[in-house]
Design a protein around this motif. Structure first.
Motif, PDB file in Angstrom:
ATOM      1  N   GLY A  97       0.798  -1.223   0.000  1.00 29.69           N
ATOM      2  CA  GLY A  97       0.000   0.000   0.000  1.00 29.69           C
ATOM      3  C   GLY A  97       0.828   1.269   0.000  1.00 29.69           C
ATOM      4  N   ASP A  98       2.051   1.203   0.546  1.00 30.32           N
ATOM      5  CA  ASP A  98       2.903   2.388   0.569  1.00 30.32           C
ATOM      6  C   ASP A  98       3.448   2.750  -0.805  1.00 30.32           C
ATOM      7  OD1 ASP A  98       2.768   3.247   3.164  1.00 30.32           O
ATOM      8  OD2 ASP A  98       4.354   1.929   3.877  1.00 30.32           O
ATOM      9  N   PHE A  99       3.439   1.784  -1.729  1.00 31.97           N
ATOM     10  CA  PHE A  99       4.004   2.026  -3.049  1.00 31.97           C
ATOM     11  C   PHE A  99       2.936   2.206  -4.123  1.00 31.97           C
ATOM     12  CE2 PHE A  99       7.218  -0.191  -0.617  1.00 31.97           C
ATOM     13  CZ  PHE A  99       8.362   0.533  -0.908  1.00 31.97           C
ATOM     14  N   VAL A 100       1.674   2.152  -3.730  1.00 34.48           N
ATOM     15  CA  VAL A 100       0.587   2.335  -4.695  1.00 34.48           C
ATOM     16  C   VAL A 100       0.354   3.824  -4.907  1.00 34.48           C
ATOM     17  CG1 VAL A 100      -1.879   1.974  -5.106  1.00 34.48           C
ATOM     18  CG2 VAL A 100      -0.500   0.154  -4.088  1.00 34.48           C
ATOM     19  N   PRO A 101       0.327   4.305  -6.157  1.00 35.32           N
ATOM     20  CA  PRO A 101       0.045   5.725  -6.410  1.00 35.32           C
ATOM     21  C   PRO A 101      -1.322   6.125  -5.866  1.00 35.32           C
ATOM     22  CG  PRO A 101       0.892   4.642  -8.388  1.00 35.32           C
ATOM     23  CD  PRO A 101       0.609   3.559  -7.386  1.00 35.32           C
ATOM     24  N   ARG A 102      -1.438   7.384  -5.530  1.00 30.43           N
ATOM     25  CA  ARG A 102      -2.674   7.850  -4.897  1.00 30.43           C
ATOM     26  C   ARG A 102      -3.871   7.803  -5.821  1.00 30.43           C
ATOM     27  NH1 ARG A 102      -1.363  12.777  -0.747  1.00 30.43           N
ATOM     28  NH2 ARG A 102       0.490  11.893   0.206  1.00 30.43           N
ATOM     29  N   ASN A 103      -3.610   7.833  -7.126  1.00 31.52           N
ATOM     30  CA  ASN A 103      -4.756   7.810  -8.043  1.00 31.52           C
ATOM     31  C   ASN A 103      -5.306   6.404  -8.257  1.00 31.52           C
ATOM     32  OD1 ASN A 103      -2.577   6.856  -9.429  1.00 31.52           O
ATOM     33  ND2 ASN A 103      -2.806   8.195 -11.208  1.00 31.52           N
ATOM     34  N   GLN A 104      -4.631   5.371  -7.718  1.00 31.96           N
ATOM     35  CA  GLN A 104      -5.119   3.996  -7.818  1.00 31.96           C
ATOM     36  C   GLN A 104      -6.013   3.683  -6.618  1.00 31.96           C
ATOM     37  OE1 GLN A 104      -4.535   2.053 -10.457  1.00 31.96           O
ATOM     38  NE2 GLN A 104      -3.263   3.633 -11.430  1.00 31.96           N
ATOM     39  N   ARG A 105      -7.184   4.292  -6.598  1.00 32.42           N
ATOM     40  CA  ARG A 105      -8.071   4.173  -5.435  1.00 32.42           C
ATOM     41  C   ARG A 105      -8.649   2.767  -5.300  1.00 32.42           C
ATOM     42  NH1 ARG A 105      -9.680   8.718  -2.772  1.00 32.42           N
ATOM     43  NH2 ARG A 105      -8.806  10.674  -3.563  1.00 32.42           N
ATOM     44  N   ALA A 106      -8.943   2.150  -6.424  1.00 27.99           N
ATOM     45  CA  ALA A 106      -9.520   0.801  -6.361  1.00 27.99           C
ATOM     46  C   ALA A 106      -8.506  -0.178  -5.769  1.00 27.99           C
ATOM     47  CB  ALA A 106      -9.946   0.362  -7.758  1.00 27.99           C
ATOM     48  N   LEU A 107      -7.254  -0.094  -6.190  1.00 26.41           N
ATOM     49  CA  LEU A 107      -6.225  -0.984  -5.662  1.00 26.41           C
ATOM     50  C   LEU A 107      -5.980  -0.713  -4.180  1.00 26.41           C
ATOM     51  CD1 LEU A 107      -4.141  -3.170  -6.078  1.00 26.41           C
ATOM     52  CD2 LEU A 107      -2.541  -1.436  -6.942  1.00 26.41           C
ATOM     53  N   THR A 108      -6.004   0.563  -3.793  1.00 23.56           N
ATOM     54  CA  THR A 108      -5.838   0.907  -2.382  1.00 23.56           C
ATOM     55  C   THR A 108      -6.947   0.306  -1.526  1.00 23.56           C
ATOM     56  OG1 THR A 108      -4.714   2.981  -2.953  1.00 23.56           O
ATOM     57  CG2 THR A 108      -5.659   2.825  -0.749  1.00 23.56           C
ATOM     58  N   ALA A 109      -8.191   0.431  -2.006  1.00 18.39           N
ATOM     59  CA  ALA A 109      -9.320  -0.141  -1.271  1.00 18.39           C
ATOM     60  C   ALA A 109      -9.205  -1.660  -1.179  1.00 18.39           C
ATOM     61  CB  ALA A 109     -10.632   0.251  -1.949  1.00 18.39           C
ATOM     62  N   LEU A 110      -8.721  -2.284  -2.248  1.00 20.81           N
ATOM     63  CA  LEU A 110      -8.559  -3.738  -2.233  1.00 20.81           C
ATOM     64  C   LEU A 110      -7.510  -4.170  -1.206  1.00 20.81           C
ATOM     65  CD1 LEU A 110      -9.152  -6.523  -3.471  1.00 20.81           C
ATOM     66  CD2 LEU A 110      -7.409  -6.033  -5.194  1.00 20.81           C
ATOM     67  N   LEU A 111      -6.414  -3.440  -1.120  1.00 19.85           N
ATOM     68  CA  LEU A 111      -5.367  -3.774  -0.148  1.00 19.85           C
ATOM     69  C   LEU A 111      -5.857  -3.589   1.279  1.00 19.85           C
ATOM     70  CD1 LEU A 111      -2.285  -2.162  -1.941  1.00 19.85           C
ATOM     71  CD2 LEU A 111      -2.717  -4.601  -1.602  1.00 19.85           C
ATOM     72  N   LEU A 112      -6.600  -2.516   1.535  1.00 21.36           N
ATOM     73  CA  LEU A 112      -7.134  -2.288   2.877  1.00 21.36           C
ATOM     74  C   LEU A 112      -8.145  -3.364   3.256  1.00 21.36           C
ATOM     75  CD1 LEU A 112      -7.560   1.599   2.780  1.00 21.36           C
ATOM     76  CD2 LEU A 112      -5.816   0.297   4.008  1.00 21.36           C
ATOM     77  N   THR A 113      -8.962  -3.759   2.288  1.00 21.30           N
ATOM     78  CA  THR A 113      -9.913  -4.845   2.543  1.00 21.30           C
ATOM     79  C   THR A 113      -9.175  -6.141   2.853  1.00 21.30           C
ATOM     80  OG1 THR A 113     -11.493  -3.796   1.037  1.00 21.30           O
ATOM     81  CG2 THR A 113     -11.867  -6.113   1.601  1.00 21.30           C
ATOM     82  N   SER A 114      -8.076  -6.375   2.137  1.00 17.77           N
ATOM     83  CA  SER A 114      -7.272  -7.578   2.391  1.00 17.77           C
ATOM     84  C   SER A 114      -6.698  -7.554   3.812  1.00 17.77           C
ATOM     85  CB  SER A 114      -6.140  -7.682   1.366  1.00 17.77           C
ATOM     86  OG  SER A 114      -6.661  -7.753   0.056  1.00 17.77           O
ATOM     87  N   GLU A 115      -6.262  -6.384   4.253  1.00 21.41           N
ATOM     88  CA  GLU A 115      -5.747  -6.265   5.616  1.00 21.41           C
ATOM     89  C   GLU A 115      -6.829  -6.578   6.637  1.00 21.41           C
ATOM     90  OE1 GLU A 115      -3.533  -2.710   6.543  1.00 21.41           O
ATOM     91  OE2 GLU A 115      -2.903  -2.495   4.456  1.00 21.41           O
ATOM     92  N   ALA A 116      -8.022  -6.048   6.416  1.00 21.32           N
ATOM     93  CA  ALA A 116      -9.121  -6.313   7.354  1.00 21.32           C
ATOM     94  C   ALA A 116      -9.455  -7.804   7.400  1.00 21.32           C
ATOM     95  CB  ALA A 116     -10.351  -5.494   6.946  1.00 21.32           C
ATOM     96  N   ILE A 117      -9.501  -8.447   6.238  1.00 21.39           N
ATOM     97  CA  ILE A 117      -9.815  -9.884   6.189  1.00 21.39           C
ATOM     98  C   ILE A 117      -8.731 -10.691   6.894  1.00 21.39           C
ATOM     99  CG2 ILE A 117     -10.065 -11.855   4.633  1.00 21.39           C
ATOM    100  CD1 ILE A 117     -11.388  -9.941   2.630  1.00 21.39           C
ATOM    101  N   CYS A 118      -7.466 -10.341   6.643  1.00 23.20           N
ATOM    102  CA  CYS A 118      -6.364 -11.067   7.296  1.00 23.20           C
ATOM    103  C   CYS A 118      -6.403 -10.893   8.813  1.00 23.20           C
ATOM    104  CB  CYS A 118      -5.026 -10.584   6.742  1.00 23.20           C
ATOM    105  SG  CYS A 118      -4.685 -11.121   5.043  1.00 23.20           S
ATOM    106  N   ALA A 119      -6.690  -9.673   9.281  1.00 24.48           N
ATOM    107  CA  ALA A 119      -6.742  -9.424  10.724  1.00 24.48           C
ATOM    108  C   ALA A 119      -7.886 -10.194  11.376  1.00 24.48           C
ATOM    109  CB  ALA A 119      -6.882  -7.924  10.979  1.00 24.48           C
ATOM    110  N   LEU A 120      -9.054 -10.186  10.741  1.00 22.50           N
ATOM    111  CA  LEU A 120     -10.189 -10.921  11.307  1.00 22.50           C
ATOM    112  C   LEU A 120      -9.953 -12.430  11.243  1.00 22.50           C
ATOM    113  CD1 LEU A 120     -13.163  -8.825   9.856  1.00 22.50           C
ATOM    114  CD2 LEU A 120     -12.280  -8.820  12.198  1.00 22.50           C
ATOM    115  N   ALA A 121      -9.335 -12.884  10.151  1.00 17.37           N
ATOM    116  CA  ALA A 121      -9.026 -14.324  10.054  1.00 17.37           C
ATOM    117  C   ALA A 121      -8.030 -14.732  11.127  1.00 17.37           C
ATOM    118  CB  ALA A 121      -8.474 -14.631   8.664  1.00 17.37           C
ATOM    119  N   LEU A 122      -7.050 -13.863  11.393  1.00 19.50           N
ATOM    120  CA  LEU A 122      -6.066 -14.171  12.425  1.00 19.50           C
ATOM    121  C   LEU A 122      -6.724 -14.205  13.804  1.00 19.50           C
ATOM    122  CD1 LEU A 122      -3.032 -14.712  12.710  1.00 19.50           C
ATOM    123  CD2 LEU A 122      -2.711 -12.276  13.129  1.00 19.50           C
ATOM    124  N   THR A 123      -7.685 -13.318  14.030  1.00 21.18           N
ATOM    125  CA  THR A 123      -8.418 -13.343  15.299  1.00 21.18           C
ATOM    126  C   THR A 123      -9.222 -14.632  15.437  1.00 21.18           C
ATOM    127  OG1 THR A 123      -8.592 -10.927  15.233  1.00 21.18           O
ATOM    128  CG2 THR A 123     -10.084 -12.080  16.708  1.00 21.18           C
TER     129      THR A 123
END
Length: 378
Positions: free
Chosen positions: A62-88
């Motif tokens: 996510g730190d290397f994704v350009p700011r105009n790639q909003r869809a990719l940014t949202a996908l990465l954040l969603t992936s983080e949420a899924i991984c965190a909940l799965a880990l819980t």
């Protein structure tokens, strides 16, 4: 040796991104959660480590994704949420896995408005509550409330950090505006002084030298002085001096002009993005401060729009002379979201160009970038 090593680290673009101030606490938290997994009954479960790796990888990408790639940014954040909940779900007894959601809340606050961040975190915390309840946790609600407090704290810190960055950028733009305007005013003042000196030389010194030349010609026509060499020398010197003054006056008039490149670069220099790529043809020569001011404001509005609405990294500005007109072309490498609509900024740009006797055309390129074509009197 140490200073050269530190300089080499700071010059590395990858390391500069990885070791941003807000990233260091996130990495430490991620590492602490990973170490705490050994206290869970299923510490050898490979799925836990896959979830940990997935969260860390999504965060880093996510730190290397350009700011105009909003869809990719949202996908990465969603992936983080899924991984965190799965880990819980996989390690409910360790008690530290929801800390990853604190990292996520800070990321959301740095990217999205406060309302969007709040709604997203409420949904994620609801998911956290359901995961804890399903895994048989006895105090699911208390755990969610505790970590919700941490999330609120990290979100507020990130929100105010983002506001501080925006205020800094706004201050930089105002400062750049002042610097560019000062450069134009300085050039305009120098032009006015050159013109005054040229007029003084032409009107005063030139007039008196012309009168002296005529008087010397009259003396040379008198038989009594015609044979004296001093008269001929004085005539030649006065004619040469008159010619020199005319050349100086012409040079002063020819060197008049506003340095538009300096003003435009001063306008863009303090802005972190987008980067200005300026091209001014050699035959572009401006002497009218009003036209220069119009071009300056046009480019300023284009830079602001490209940064705010298109998330552009570069803005290319080309200024050329076409007959008796100046053609200004502005294009960024961003992407306009939705249909092209003229807000107050673009409408003001069009009105300013029209008031200067020019025309303005707006369009989007095939890849969705904004292109501005303007023509003004040369």
């Amino acid at each position: 040796m140490k200073s050269s090593l530190l300089r080499a680290i700071l010059d590395n673009a990858f390391l500069r991104v990885v070791f941003q101030p807000l990233n260091l606490p996130a990495f430490l938290t991620w590492l602490a959660v990973g170490l705490s997994l050994r206290f869970d009954n299923r510490a050898d479960d490979v799925w836990q480590w896959l979830a940990m790796a997935g969260f860390g990888l999504a965060f880093l990408i996510g730190d290397f994704v350009p700011r105009n790639q909003r869809a990719l940014t949202a996908l990465l954040l969603t992936s983080e949420a899924i991984c965190a909940l799965a880990l819980t779900w996989l390690a409910p007894r360790g008690g530290t896995t929801p800390a990853l959601l604190v990292i996520l809340s800070a990321q959301l606050a740095m990217i999205y408005p406060a309302r969007t961040t709040l709604v997203a975190m409420l949904l994620i915390d609801l998911g956290l509550f359901l995961v804890l309840r399903a895994s048989g946790h006895d105090a699911a609600l208390i755990v969610v409330l505790i970590f919700a407090g941490f999330q609120a704290f990290s979100s507020l810190i990130a929100h105010y950090a983002r506001r501080a960055e925006e205020a800094r950028d706004q201050l930089s733009r105002v400062n750049a505006d002042l610097l560019a305007t000062r450069a134009l005013l300085a050039d305009s003042a120098r032009d006015a002084e050159r013109l005054r000196v040229a007029r003084e030389l032409h009107d005063v010194a030139g007039h008196k030298l012309t009168a002296m030349t005529l008087n010397l010609r009259a003396l040379a026509a008198d038989p009594e002085y015609a044979k004296r060499p001093e008269i001929a020398i004085a005539q030649r010197l006065s004619s040469e001096l008159l010619g020199d003054i005319r050349n100086v006056v012409q040079a002063l008039r020819d060197t008049r002009g506003l340095d538009l490149g300096v003003a435009l670069r001063a306008l863009a220099a303090p802005m972190p993005r987008p980067r200005l790529e300026l091209s001014i043809a050699d035959d572009v020569h401006l002497t009218d401060p009003a036209i220069a001011e119009t071009i300056l404001r046009l480019v300023q509005e284009a830079l602001t729009n490209s940064a705010r609405h298109a998330d552009a990294e570069r803005v290319r500005v080309a200024i050329a002379r076409v007959g008796a007109r100046l053609r200004i072309s502005v294009e960024d490498d961003g992407q306009v979201r939705g249909a092209l609509r003229e807000g107050n900024g673009l409408a003001g740009m069009r009105e300013r160009v029209a008031a200067a006797g020019g025309t303005l055309a707006l369009q989007t390129t095939v890849r969705g970038a904004l292109r501005i074509e303007a023509e003004l009197p040369a």
